[in-house]
Design a protein around this motif. Structure first.
Motif, PDB file in Angstrom:
ATOM      1  N   ASN A 147       0.827  -1.156  -0.134  1.00 36.04           N
ATOM      2  CA  ASN A 147      -0.097  -0.051  -0.064  1.00 36.04           C
ATOM      3  C   ASN A 147       0.846   1.073   0.136  1.00 36.04           C
ATOM      4  O   ASN A 147       1.672   1.462   0.869  1.00 36.04           O
ATOM      5  CB  ASN A 147      -0.724  -0.026   1.246  1.00 36.04           C
ATOM      6  N   ALA A 148       0.856   1.972  -1.113  1.00 33.51           N
ATOM      7  CA  ALA A 148       1.812   3.177  -1.211  1.00 33.51           C
ATOM      8  C   ALA A 148       0.723   4.426  -1.226  1.00 33.51           C
ATOM      9  O   ALA A 148      -0.555   4.560  -1.194  1.00 33.51           O
ATOM     10  CB  ALA A 148       2.309   3.155  -2.495  1.00 33.51           C
ATOM     11  N   THR A 149       1.502   5.807  -0.878  1.00 29.13           N
ATOM     12  CA  THR A 149       0.703   6.726  -0.807  1.00 29.13           C
ATOM     13  C   THR A 149       1.187   7.885  -1.844  1.00 29.13           C
ATOM     14  O   THR A 149       2.750   7.931  -1.836  1.00 29.13           O
ATOM     15  CB  THR A 149       0.578   7.443   0.706  1.00 29.13           C
ATOM     16  N   VAL A 150       0.614   8.729  -2.447  1.00 27.58           N
ATOM     17  CA  VAL A 150       1.233   9.786  -3.419  1.00 27.58           C
ATOM     18  C   VAL A 150       1.602  10.913  -2.367  1.00 27.58           C
ATOM     19  O   VAL A 150       0.871  11.494  -1.683  1.00 27.58           O
ATOM     20  CB  VAL A 150       0.236  10.330  -4.298  1.00 27.58           C
ATOM     21  N   SER A 151       2.855  11.113  -2.317  1.00 27.07           N
ATOM     22  CA  SER A 151       3.448  12.117  -1.536  1.00 27.07           C
ATOM     23  C   SER A 151       3.354  13.589  -2.083  1.00 27.07           C
ATOM     24  O   SER A 151       3.313  14.393  -1.323  1.00 27.07           O
ATOM     25  CB  SER A 151       4.894  11.836  -1.151  1.00 27.07           C
ATOM     26  N   ASN A 152       3.408  13.725  -3.344  1.00 30.56           N
ATOM     27  CA  ASN A 152       3.600  14.821  -4.155  1.00 30.56           C
ATOM     28  C   ASN A 152       3.210  14.932  -5.486  1.00 30.56           C
ATOM     29  O   ASN A 152       3.324  13.657  -6.181  1.00 30.56           O
ATOM     30  CB  ASN A 152       4.738  15.767  -3.748  1.00 30.56           C
ATOM     31  N   THR A 153       2.736  15.799  -6.197  1.00 30.84           N
ATOM     32  CA  THR A 153       2.695  16.031  -7.614  1.00 30.84           C
ATOM     33  C   THR A 153       4.127  16.650  -8.264  1.00 30.84           C
ATOM     34  O   THR A 153       4.410  17.694  -7.941  1.00 30.84           O
ATOM     35  CB  THR A 153       1.444  16.879  -8.050  1.00 30.84           C
ATOM     36  N   VAL A 154       4.925  15.712  -8.804  1.00 29.97           N
ATOM     37  CA  VAL A 154       6.187  16.409  -9.181  1.00 29.97           C
ATOM     38  C   VAL A 154       5.850  16.966 -10.493  1.00 29.97           C
ATOM     39  O   VAL A 154       6.574  18.068 -10.641  1.00 29.97           O
ATOM     40  CB  VAL A 154       6.921  15.136  -9.677  1.00 29.97           C
ATOM     41  N   TYR A 155       4.895  16.734 -11.582  1.00 27.45           N
ATOM     42  CA  TYR A 155       4.640  17.523 -12.819  1.00 27.45           C
ATOM     43  C   TYR A 155       3.437  17.195 -13.201  1.00 27.45           C
ATOM     44  O   TYR A 155       2.802  15.932 -13.231  1.00 27.45           O
ATOM     45  CB  TYR A 155       5.802  16.954 -13.550  1.00 27.45           C
ATOM     46  N   SER A 156       2.834  18.119 -13.759  1.00 29.25           N
ATOM     47  CA  SER A 156       1.509  18.085 -14.653  1.00 29.25           C
ATOM     48  C   SER A 156       1.353  19.166 -15.411  1.00 29.25           C
ATOM     49  O   SER A 156       1.437  20.248 -15.122  1.00 29.25           O
ATOM     50  CB  SER A 156       0.427  18.088 -13.496  1.00 29.25           C
ATOM     51  N   ASP A 157       1.058  18.789 -16.852  1.00 29.34           N
ATOM     52  CA  ASP A 157       0.818  19.676 -17.984  1.00 29.34           C
ATOM     53  C   ASP A 157      -0.326  19.540 -18.746  1.00 29.34           C
ATOM     54  O   ASP A 157      -0.437  19.922 -19.779  1.00 29.34           O
ATOM     55  CB  ASP A 157       2.222  19.769 -18.681  1.00 29.34           C
ATOM     56  N   GLY A 158      -1.201  18.210 -18.348  1.00 29.44           N
ATOM     57  CA  GLY A 158      -2.336  18.190 -19.038  1.00 29.44           C
ATOM     58  C   GLY A 158      -2.420  17.061 -19.989  1.00 29.44           C
ATOM     59  O   GLY A 158      -3.187  16.286 -20.516  1.00 29.44           O
ATOM     60  N   GLN A 159      -0.944  16.383 -20.086  1.00 27.94           N
ATOM     61  CA  GLN A 159      -0.723  15.383 -20.971  1.00 27.94           C
ATOM     62  C   GLN A 159       0.070  14.293 -20.215  1.00 27.94           C
ATOM     63  O   GLN A 159      -0.136  13.157 -20.302  1.00 27.94           O
ATOM     64  CB  GLN A 159       0.030  15.744 -22.382  1.00 27.94           C
ATOM     65  N   LEU A 160       0.915  14.864 -19.461  1.00 23.80           N
ATOM     66  CA  LEU A 160       1.795  13.973 -18.601  1.00 23.80           C
ATOM     67  C   LEU A 160       1.522  14.455 -16.961  1.00 23.80           C
ATOM     68  O   LEU A 160       1.648  15.608 -16.546  1.00 23.80           O
ATOM     69  CB  LEU A 160       3.174  14.092 -19.088  1.00 23.80           C
ATOM     70  N   ALA A 161       1.315  13.370 -16.342  1.00 25.71           N
ATOM     71  CA  ALA A 161       1.259  13.746 -14.838  1.00 25.71           C
ATOM     72  C   ALA A 161       2.045  12.767 -14.026  1.00 25.71           C
ATOM     73  O   ALA A 161       2.380  11.497 -14.504  1.00 25.71           O
ATOM     74  CB  ALA A 161      -0.334  13.248 -14.298  1.00 25.71           C
ATOM     75  N   VAL A 162       3.217  13.145 -13.292  1.00 27.82           N
ATOM     76  CA  VAL A 162       4.131  12.411 -12.472  1.00 27.82           C
ATOM     77  C   VAL A 162       3.935  12.771 -10.930  1.00 27.82           C
ATOM     78  O   VAL A 162       3.762  13.844 -10.356  1.00 27.82           O
ATOM     79  CB  VAL A 162       5.631  13.032 -12.950  1.00 27.82           C
ATOM     80  N   TYR A 163       3.713  11.959 -10.475  1.00 28.97           N
ATOM     81  CA  TYR A 163       3.275  11.619  -8.789  1.00 28.97           C
ATOM     82  C   TYR A 163       4.491  10.895  -8.005  1.00 28.97           C
ATOM     83  O   TYR A 163       4.803   9.881  -8.481  1.00 28.97           O
ATOM     84  CB  TYR A 163       2.023  10.921  -8.637  1.00 28.97           C
ATOM     85  N   GLY A 164       4.761  11.508  -7.100  1.00 31.52           N
ATOM     86  CA  GLY A 164       5.881  10.820  -6.309  1.00 31.52           C
ATOM     87  C   GLY A 164       5.268   9.963  -5.345  1.00 31.52           C
ATOM     88  O   GLY A 164       4.018  10.099  -4.958  1.00 31.52           O
ATOM     89  N   LEU A 165       5.874   8.729  -5.029  1.00 34.81           N
ATOM     90  CA  LEU A 165       5.025   7.706  -4.310  1.00 34.81           C
ATOM     91  C   LEU A 165       6.368   7.511  -2.987  1.00 34.81           C
ATOM     92  O   LEU A 165       7.656   7.558  -3.342  1.00 34.81           O
ATOM     93  CB  LEU A 165       5.046   6.498  -4.983  1.00 34.81           C
ATOM     94  N   ASP A 166       5.884   7.008  -1.974  1.00 31.67           N
ATOM     95  CA  ASP A 166       6.551   6.578  -0.728  1.00 31.67           C
ATOM     96  C   ASP A 166       7.055   5.211  -0.621  1.00 31.67           C
ATOM     97  O   ASP A 166       7.972   4.940   0.003  1.00 31.67           O
ATOM     98  CB  ASP A 166       5.907   6.838   0.587  1.00 31.67           C
ATOM     99  N   LYS A 167       6.519   4.133  -1.904  1.00 32.94           N
ATOM    100  CA  LYS A 167       7.006   2.748  -1.761  1.00 32.94           C
ATOM    101  C   LYS A 167       6.813   2.600  -3.203  1.00 32.94           C
ATOM    102  O   LYS A 167       6.189   3.110  -4.121  1.00 32.94           O
ATOM    103  CB  LYS A 167       5.475   2.021  -1.136  1.00 32.94           C
ATOM    104  N   VAL A 168       7.831   1.455  -3.390  1.00 37.78           N
ATOM    105  CA  VAL A 168       7.573   0.869  -4.887  1.00 37.78           C
ATOM    106  C   VAL A 168       6.436  -0.141  -5.062  1.00 37.78           C
ATOM    107  O   VAL A 168       5.915  -0.769  -4.190  1.00 37.78           O
ATOM    108  CB  VAL A 168       8.960   0.137  -4.925  1.00 37.78           C
ATOM    109  N   LEU A 169       5.812   0.027  -6.293  1.00 32.68           N
ATOM    110  CA  LEU A 169       4.547  -0.746  -6.473  1.00 32.68           C
ATOM    111  C   LEU A 169       4.975  -2.016  -6.941  1.00 32.68           C
ATOM    112  O   LEU A 169       5.436  -2.236  -8.064  1.00 32.68           O
ATOM    113  CB  LEU A 169       3.866  -0.006  -7.605  1.00 32.68           C
TER     114      LEU A 169
END
Length: 246
Positions: A157-179
């Motif tokens: 079980n992981a949690t999104v820690s922050n939004t690294v990048y988002s431009d409407g085409q690419l969204a990158v979310y930081g995780l506290d664990k490896v999926l």
């Protein structure tokens, strides 16, 4: 001649200023194609994930897809370096090259998803690792009242820690664990029980093999009774024959 020198200098400076002011301004440098590893490098703390993306060539696949005009965008879950260091020792080294590719693709959704979109997402989500409906690569997201995003795989079980990048085409979310997907890190199926070895040392022969029909030897008693009955019958026949002869 000397009085003309200041005048000539003034005229020269005026000409230079006029030429400079009339020269066309340089156009702004156009932004290059989207590069997911450059985004992560700028954000920092994703060194291990970047290295894996490059070695598996998933980074190239992502960049190619993002710069395709027909793309529906992508969503990337990026585990931090701390997330990888929290794995048991030797976890990544134990994977084959194919499993590493699947692991990284498991962190990629084939569409752009904002944080708000996770609230109405239909689980399980499909990743680029494979079909989620076959039970091998299920990825489920849930949100709470604070719009925090939790990601579950059946293993972690992981949690999104922050939004690294988002431009409407690419969204990158930081995780506290490896999926970790079930297909690679799920519990192994139980091995079937070994068949009993026949004739081993200390094994007890079966009653059928020894000719017994019961453990108390009743089979031998019945056999002897049959033999005694046959003997009596023969004696009777012999007496009957002797009587006839007299």
């Amino acid at each position: 001649m000397k009085p003309l020198i200041p005048t000539l200098l003034l005229l020269l400076l005026h000409h230079i200023h006029f030429s400079t002011s009339q020269s066309p301004s340089q156009p702004p440098t156009p932004s290059g194609p989207t590069n997911v590893t450059a985004i992560l490098e700028k954000a920092g703390q994703y060194t291990t994930f970047i290295r894996l993306m490059k070695s598996t060539q998933v980074a190239d696949q992502i960049n190619t897809q993002l710069n395709n005009s027909q793309s529906n965008g992508l969503t990337l879950f990026a585990p931090t370096d701390n997330a990888f260091s929290s794995l048991p020792a030797g976890t990544m080294n134990s994977l084959t090259d194919q499993q590493k590719v699947a692991l990284i693709q498991f962190h990629v959704l084939p569409t752009f998803m904002s944080v708000a979109a996770f609230q109405t997402a239909s689980n399980p989500l499909r990743t680029q690792a494979g079909n989620a409906n076959n039970g091998q690569y299920p990825l489920n997201v849930t949100t709470d009242g604070n719009r925090a995003v939790n990601v579950t795989t059946g293993v972690v079980n992981a949690t999104v820690s922050n939004t690294v990048y988002s431009d409407g085409q690419l969204a990158v979310y930081g995780l506290d664990k490896v999926l970790l997907p079930l297909a690679i890190f799920g519990p192994a199926s139980a091995a079937p029980a070994p068949a009993p070895s026949g004739g081993g040392k200390g094994s007890k022969p079966s009653s059928s093999a020894s000719g017994d029909t019961s453990a108390d030897g009743s089979g031998d008693a019945s056999d002897s009774g049959v033999r005694d009955g046959k003997g009596l019958a023969m004696v009777g026949v012999l007496i009957w024959w002797l009587v006839r002869m007299i």
